[in-house]
Scaffold this motif. Structure first.
Motif, short mmCIF file in Angstrom:
data_model
loop_
_atom_site.label_atom_id
_atom_site.label_comp_id
_atom_site.label_asym_id
_atom_site.label_seq_id
_atom_site.Cartn_x
_atom_site.Cartn_y
_atom_site.Cartn_z
N PRO A 127 0.80 -1.24 0.00
CA PRO A 127 0.00 0.00 0.00
C PRO A 127 0.83 1.28 0.00
O PRO A 127 0.38 2.30 -0.50
CB PRO A 127 -0.80 -0.09 1.30
CG PRO A 127 -0.68 -1.50 1.77
CD PRO A 127 0.57 -2.05 1.20
N ALA A 128 2.06 1.23 0.57
CA ALA A 128 2.84 2.46 0.71
C ALA A 128 4.08 2.43 -0.17
O ALA A 128 5.10 3.03 0.15
CB ALA A 128 3.23 2.68 2.17
N MET A 129 3.99 1.75 -1.30
CA MET A 129 5.14 1.56 -2.17
C MET A 129 5.66 2.89 -2.73
O MET A 129 6.82 3.00 -3.11
CB MET A 129 4.75 0.63 -3.31
CG MET A 129 5.89 0.17 -4.18
SD MET A 129 5.42 -1.22 -5.21
CE MET A 129 4.48 -0.39 -6.45
N HIS A 130 4.79 3.90 -2.79
CA HIS A 130 5.15 5.16 -3.45
C HIS A 130 5.86 6.13 -2.51
O HIS A 130 6.13 7.26 -2.90
CB HIS A 130 3.87 5.82 -4.00
CG HIS A 130 2.85 6.10 -2.93
ND1 HIS A 130 2.42 5.14 -2.04
CD2 HIS A 130 2.20 7.24 -2.60
CE1 HIS A 130 1.52 5.67 -1.22
NE2 HIS A 130 1.39 6.95 -1.53
N LEU A 131 6.12 5.72 -1.26
CA LEU A 131 6.68 6.65 -0.29
C LEU A 131 8.12 6.28 0.07
O LEU A 131 8.46 5.10 0.14
CB LEU A 131 5.83 6.65 0.99
CG LEU A 131 4.37 7.05 0.78
CD1 LEU A 131 3.58 6.83 2.06
CD2 LEU A 131 4.27 8.51 0.33
N THR A 132 8.92 7.31 0.33
CA THR A 132 10.28 7.05 0.79
C THR A 132 10.26 7.00 2.31
O THR A 132 9.35 7.50 2.96
CB THR A 132 11.24 8.17 0.36
OG1 THR A 132 10.83 9.38 1.01
CG2 THR A 132 11.22 8.38 -1.13
N ARG A 133 11.37 6.45 2.88
CA ARG A 133 11.44 6.39 4.34
C ARG A 133 11.43 7.80 4.94
O ARG A 133 10.94 7.99 6.04
CB ARG A 133 12.69 5.62 4.75
CG ARG A 133 13.97 6.28 4.32
CD ARG A 133 15.16 5.42 4.60
NE ARG A 133 15.54 4.68 3.38
CZ ARG A 133 16.60 3.91 3.31
NH1 ARG A 133 17.34 3.71 4.37
NH2 ARG A 133 16.91 3.31 2.18
N HIS A 134 11.95 8.77 4.18
CA HIS A 134 11.98 10.14 4.70
C HIS A 134 10.57 10.71 4.80
O HIS A 134 10.22 11.36 5.78
CB HIS A 134 12.87 11.02 3.82
CG HIS A 134 14.24 10.47 3.68
ND1 HIS A 134 15.16 10.48 4.71
CD2 HIS A 134 14.84 9.82 2.65
CE1 HIS A 134 16.27 9.87 4.32
NE2 HIS A 134 16.11 9.46 3.07
N GLN A 135 9.78 10.43 3.78
CA GLN A 135 8.38 10.90 3.83
C GLN A 135 7.65 10.26 5.00
O GLN A 135 6.84 10.89 5.67
CB GLN A 135 7.67 10.55 2.52
CG GLN A 135 8.05 11.44 1.36
CD GLN A 135 7.44 10.91 0.07
OE1 GLN A 135 7.80 9.83 -0.39
NE2 GLN A 135 6.52 11.68 -0.50
N ILE A 136 7.94 8.97 5.24
CA ILE A 136 7.25 8.25 6.32
C ILE A 136 7.70 8.79 7.67
O ILE A 136 6.90 8.98 8.59
CB ILE A 136 7.49 6.73 6.18
CG1 ILE A 136 6.83 6.23 4.90
CG2 ILE A 136 6.95 5.98 7.39
CD1 ILE A 136 7.27 4.85 4.45
N SER A 137 9.00 9.09 7.76
CA SER A 137 9.52 9.66 9.00
C SER A 137 8.86 11.00 9.30
O SER A 137 8.41 11.26 10.42
CB SER A 137 11.04 9.83 8.89
OG SER A 137 11.51 10.59 9.97
N GLU A 138 8.76 11.84 8.28
CA GLU A 138 8.09 13.14 8.46
C GLU A 138 6.64 12.97 8.90
O GLU A 138 6.16 13.67 9.78
CB GLU A 138 8.12 13.93 7.15
CG GLU A 138 9.40 14.72 6.94
CD GLU A 138 9.48 15.25 5.51
OE1 GLU A 138 8.43 15.63 4.95
OE2 GLU A 138 10.61 15.25 4.96
N LEU A 139 5.99 12.00 8.27
CA LEU A 139 4.59 11.73 8.58
C LEU A 139 4.44 11.31 10.05
O LEU A 139 3.56 11.79 10.77
CB LEU A 139 4.07 10.62 7.66
CG LEU A 139 2.65 10.12 7.88
CD1 LEU A 139 1.65 11.14 7.36
CD2 LEU A 139 2.43 8.78 7.19
N PHE A 140 5.32 10.40 10.50
CA PHE A 140 5.24 9.91 11.88
C PHE A 140 5.54 11.04 12.87
O PHE A 140 4.92 11.14 13.91
CB PHE A 140 6.22 8.75 12.10
CG PHE A 140 5.71 7.42 11.56
CD1 PHE A 140 4.53 7.35 10.84
CD2 PHE A 140 6.43 6.24 11.79
CE1 PHE A 140 4.07 6.13 10.34
CE2 PHE A 140 5.97 5.03 11.30
CZ PHE A 140 4.80 4.97 10.57
N THR A 141 6.51 11.88 12.50
CA THR A 141 6.84 13.01 13.38
C THR A 141 5.64 13.93 13.53
O THR A 141 5.28 14.35 14.62
CB THR A 141 8.03 13.79 12.80
OG1 THR A 141 9.10 12.87 12.58
CG2 THR A 141 8.51 14.87 13.75
#
Lengths: 464, 232
Positions: free
Chosen positions: A154-168
């Motif tokens: 489901p989240a194939m289009h996201l980089t780890r950096h985007q995910i980190s920002e999202l979690f923050t």
């Protein structure tokens, strides 16, 4: 052009130009391809396995009434409650009422494409329930308030950096570029939700008619926790998920893992056949299964394309599709994207509104070749084109073919057109790519190969 | 008319027109699957190959375990389980374990000297979650896929093998099966008249690849899976 078609075209145009996005998808799918091919090469006879899987699904789908009845009877004999929903609205209502009746507040969910199909989360949230997706990828896209990008990843289009920002932003965690750290953050947050959840909600990969069980394929263990901890468990599945016998899974589980994720078998393949049995220490006290039609019976009525109900949602056709790999999962604007989504969406949501997806294909047939249950995907795309143009013919297209038929049936006329074409092509660069070009829609992004100086016939007669 | 009757009615009406057999114009001549699947030997000839005999199966299971990041320890007898568990207790600093009252489990943890959360007749979720490991028996091991077959009856319920961060499986030599068809035959033979509410093939420790397709172990379930196999 209707709204869905216009949106598809706009999104696709944007994303094919987005090199960063394309790079991300190519890398993700590239990694998958390597392991998929390695695992597939271990099969003694992959094609015989595909043929058998196709025949088993054929048997299941073509005797669907008997198998569904058996599935429901067996489940109910062990204390589960089976609900039948003709439409998405009915399924939403059944589930919402059930949650109200149980005075539930929070629902923990494991991945279910059928729930995306009927927009369950939005309905439950509107009714005041807290709904939390527990699959890591689904959790991420839920936080982003967007639909899954891919039916398996489901989240194939996201980089780890985007995910980190999202979690923050959403969870208040410290930024990190370590996927393991990010996974731990989600694990910690979700553990708390599990312990508190009143209801566990799952989808199903297969429904075994003979024994009245559902089978869930996963890697993370989130579905297992969903089915273990809350006191009420609800499973929503499409009526086409049926397999006749338990033993059929000996073939389907490894094939799904191979094409779906490049694994010999995914981490957990679990079968659930009811609420906690006497003598068992845990598991839900109540188990509800909701069987969803939502126009699947209309697809069933189309004998020519009935085999598209064989689909086991492995996502294999998405991964190999040159269109999917360039336009991405969100451009489709559908729950099920890629080739199989393009085939079934016009049936599930209206042919004329979604016929444009039949053209989102190079007709290369890679989807048909990879399909573990041998759905004739690229021919179904052609059949959808045929059906769409039969129900609403395009006048321009008809005229074009009339002219073509006139020319091709008259050799003299055809020779003349060729000569004129060859001369006209020399003038083409003057207008190419501009609005004055009659073939603008085609030529703005493509080159036309030069017409040969000599036709084959001319060459043949001059060669002596 | 109930929704059930309406849906079944629509299905019957739809099926009144026959669909072509799978494979279409390019169908290979394969016998009908219904008859094929009845005898479990045929899928066996398509699926990945498994050698004959215990030694070859064990070698394959070892290879699969290593690929899956499962820790496999082969011990001479069930008495060896005790030493292995003591070793794990020390190396991982276990303070508390979850377990169920199986014969193998009871014998193996008897002198471990750790508090035990027994799941057999109900438990507190918070208590089980705070255990460092869940120790269970299993129904079978599958060489072909490196899987452990467990059920709510053989492995102390649904949560013991997935909630603690480390799942330790105790198994005997006779439980190592060749492939998935054999495992399904066992399920039917053992439970065919009364299936447990939960059956699962566990293949390696919990994992995810949802972030950039990078493998991370311990997504929601156990980060570690240890299989102790007694050759007795």
């Amino acid at each position: 052009m209707n709204t869905s078609a216009r949106q598809f075209k706009e999104q696709a145009t944007l994303l094919t130009q987005d090199l960063r996005h394309r790079q991300l998808i190519q890398t993700a799918i590239g990694k998958y391809e390597v392991v998929r091919d390695r695992v597939r090469s271990r099969y003694q006879d992959w094609n015989a396995a595909r043929q058998a899987a196709a025949e088993i699904k054929w048997e299941a789908v073509n005797h669907l009434d008997e198998h569904l009845t058996r599935f429901a009877t067996q489940l109910e004999a062990r204390g589960a409650k089976v609900h039948w929903a003709s439409t998405g609205a009915q399924a939403r209502e059944i589930i919402t009422n059930l949650l109200r009746e149980k005075q539930a507040r929070s629902i923990i969910k494991s991945k279910a494409m059928t729930s995306e199909e009927i927009h369950l989360n939005a309905a439950l949230e509107q009714a005041g329930f807290e709904v939390v997706e527990s699959d890591l990828g689904e959790f991420i896209v839920q936080l982003r308030k967007e639909p899954p990008y891919h039916i398996v990843f489901p989240a194939m289009h996201l980089t780890r950096h985007q995910i980190s920002e999202l979690f923050t932003r959403e969870l208040g965690s410290a930024p990190t570029a370590d996927p393991e750290e990010l996974t731990l953050i989600a694990r910690r947050v979700l553990r708390q939700k599990y312990v508190r959840a009143d209801v566990g909600f799952t989808g199903a990969n297969f429904a075994i008619a003979e024994t009245g069980m559902i089978s869930i394929t996963e890697n993370e263990g989130n579905a297992r926790l969903t089915a273990a901890l809350p006191q009420v468990m609800v499973t929503l599945l499409g009526i086409e998920k049926i397999l006749p016998r338990l033993e059929d899974l000996a073939l389907f589980l490894p094939m799904l893992a191979t094409v779906g994720a490049g694994q010999g078998l995914t981490c957990y393949n679990s079968f659930y056949g009811g609420p906690r049995r006497p003598g068992e220490p845990d598991g839900p006290e109540e188990y509800h299964v909701v069987l969803l039609d939502n126009r699947r019976t209309e697809l069933l009525a189309d004998a020519e394309q009935r085999d598209s109900l064989h689909c086991i949602r492995c996502g294999g056709c998405l991964n190999v599709c040159p269109i999917y790999r360039n336009v991405g999962g969100h451009s489709y604007g559908t729950t099920y994207s890629g080739p199989v989504g393009s085939v079934i969406t016009p049936h599930l949501r209206g042919l004329l509104e979604w016929k444009h997806l039949s053209y989102a294909s190079s007709l290369c047939g890679a989807c048909t070749d990879i399909c573990p249950v041998k759905i004739d995907l690229h021919h179904h795309l052609l059949q959808n084109r045929r059906n769409a143009s039969a129900s609403k013919p395009s006048r321009l297209e008809r005229l074009a073919f009339k002219v073509f038929a006139y020319v091709i049936n008259r050799p003299g006329c055809y020779a003349l057109v060729k000569k004129v074409g060859r001369m006209a092509q020399r003038l083409h660069p003057l207008v190419k790519g501009s609005r004055l070009d009659p073939a603008y829609a085609w030529t703005k992004t493509r080159d036309l190969p030069p017409i040969a100086k000599q036709t084959f016939k001319e060459y043949w007669s001059s060669r002596k | 008319m109930t929704e059930r009757e309406k849906i079944l009615g629509r299905i019957r009406e739809a099926l009144s027109v026959a669909a072509p057999r799978p494979g279409g114009a390019h169908a290979e001549s394969t016998p009908a699957a219904a008859s094929v699947m009845a005898q479990s030997s045929t899928p066996r000839s398509w699926l990945p190959k498994v050698g004959e005999g215990y030694a070859e199966r064990l070698e394959l299971f070892r290879q699969q375990s290593s690929d899956l990041k499962t820790e496999l320890r082969v011990v001479a007898s069930t008495g060896g389980f005790r030493d292995e568990l003591r070793r794990l207790r020390e190396s991982d600093g276990w303070k508390k374990i979850g377990a169920h009252a199986g014969t193998l489990v009871k014998g193996a943890i008897a002198d471990l000297g750790l508090p035990v959360c027994w799941t057999d007749s109900g438990y507190k979720v918070e208590e089980l979650e705070n255990c460092d490991a869940g120790i269970t028996e299993c129904d079978a091991l599958v060489a072909q896929t490196g899987s452990v077959l467990i059920t709510s009856r053989s492995a102390g319920g649904r949560a013991l093998s997935v909630l603690p961060p480390h799942h330790v499986v105790l198994a005997r030599r006779s439980q190592l099966l060749a492939d998935l068809p054999e495992a399904f035959a066992l399920i039917r033979q053992r439970y065919g008249t009364d299936y447990p509410s939960f059956i699962s093939f566990v293949t390696g420790p919990s994992r995810t690849g949802d972030i950039e397709r990078i493998l991370v172990l311990g997504a929601h379930g156990p980060r570690k899976l240890t299989i102790l196999l007694s050759e007795e």
